[in-house]
Scaffold this active site. Structure first.
Site, mmCIF file in Angstrom:
data_model
loop_
_atom_site.group_PDB
_atom_site.id
_atom_site.type_symbol
_atom_site.label_atom_id
_atom_site.label_comp_id
_atom_site.label_asym_id
_atom_site.label_seq_id
_atom_site.Cartn_x
_atom_site.Cartn_y
_atom_site.Cartn_z
ATOM 1 N N ASN A 173 2.588 11.613 11.181
ATOM 2 C CA ASN A 173 1.340 11.042 11.370
ATOM 3 C C ASN A 173 0.172 11.537 10.455
ATOM 4 O O ASN A 173 -1.010 11.489 10.778
ATOM 5 C CB ASN A 173 1.029 11.536 12.997
ATOM 6 N N ILE A 180 -0.338 10.294 6.863
ATOM 7 C CA ILE A 180 -0.228 10.002 5.606
ATOM 8 C C ILE A 180 -1.320 10.222 4.660
ATOM 9 O O ILE A 180 -2.531 10.128 4.747
ATOM 10 C CB ILE A 180 -0.317 8.401 5.542
ATOM 11 N N CYS A 196 9.928 3.185 -3.128
ATOM 12 C CA CYS A 196 10.268 4.420 -2.617
ATOM 13 C C CYS A 196 11.951 4.472 -2.402
ATOM 14 O O CYS A 196 12.528 3.998 -3.240
ATOM 15 C CB CYS A 196 9.509 4.552 -1.346
#
Length: 200
Positions: free
Chosen positions: A105, A107, A131
């Site tokens: 939670n 970023i 990614c």
């Protein structure tokens, strides 16, 4: 089926080979990375490229790769980049989940902002953003780019969900919604078009 092609058979003898077989060979040689897509002219996204994807990546004539994971880039991938004159930009964004949500939670907004600066600099194009799976971290960077391009939030979320599918996270979407683009507006080219060198 297409017309036969004169070519040596697998046993080394001259003969007729079906063109469908040849096309299958070429397709295999040009395998795209997982979740590969064109974001804009000269900007691409994907999951982690493997050795089987190198021929395809070479065809894109990349100048840069934006890698969004903290793990060291594998030696084979580094060799591929070096052999092809591709610059690596690494932003070590953790991808593990805390409380069922990626990034715990939290970023890292500044890292996303720095990655976007690289993406917006057309001197780095053609460029691949990736990614591990091409879903969450890549989705957040692309989603924030879309905000700069003045996409409406529902379109930003639709694109994100197309790649994340069942793995879509509310925290990612909340991050994109609240991401402040004002500090990047001076860097962005005309909206809807990232002017970059064409991929031939």
């Amino acid at each position: 089926m297409g017309r036969p092609l004169n070519r040596r058979r697998a046993d080394g003898l001259p003969g007729i080979v079906d063109i469908g077989f040849v096309a299958g060979e070429m397709e295999e040689e040009m395998a795209r990375p997982l979740n590969f897509a064109v974001v804009e002219t000269g900007v691409f996204r994907s999951g982690f490229p493997e050795a089987g994807n190198f021929s395809f990546l070479r065809s894109l004539r990349l100048r840069s790769v934006v890698y969004l994971c903290p793990e060291p880039y594998p030696e084979a991938n580094l060799e591929f980049l070096e052999d092809n004159g591709i610059r690596l930009f690494q932003f070590g964004i953790e991808g593990h989940k805390v409380n069922g949500e990626p990034f715990g939670n939290n970023i890292p907004e500044e890292m996303i902002r720095e990655a976007l600066k690289v993406v917006l600099d057309v001197r780095n194009h053609p460029l691949l953003i990736h990614c591990n799976r091409g879903k969450h971290r890549t989705g957040c960077v692309v989603g924030c780019l879309r905000k700069l391009q003045k996409w409406c939030l529902s379109s930003v979320f639709d694109e994100y969900q197309r790649f994340a599918a069942a793995k879509a996270r509310v925290s990612d979407q909340r991050f994109m919604e609240l991401f402040d683009i004002t500090s990047l507006k001076h860097l962005s080219p005309p909206f809807g078009l990232l002017k970059s060198s064409a991929v031939a």
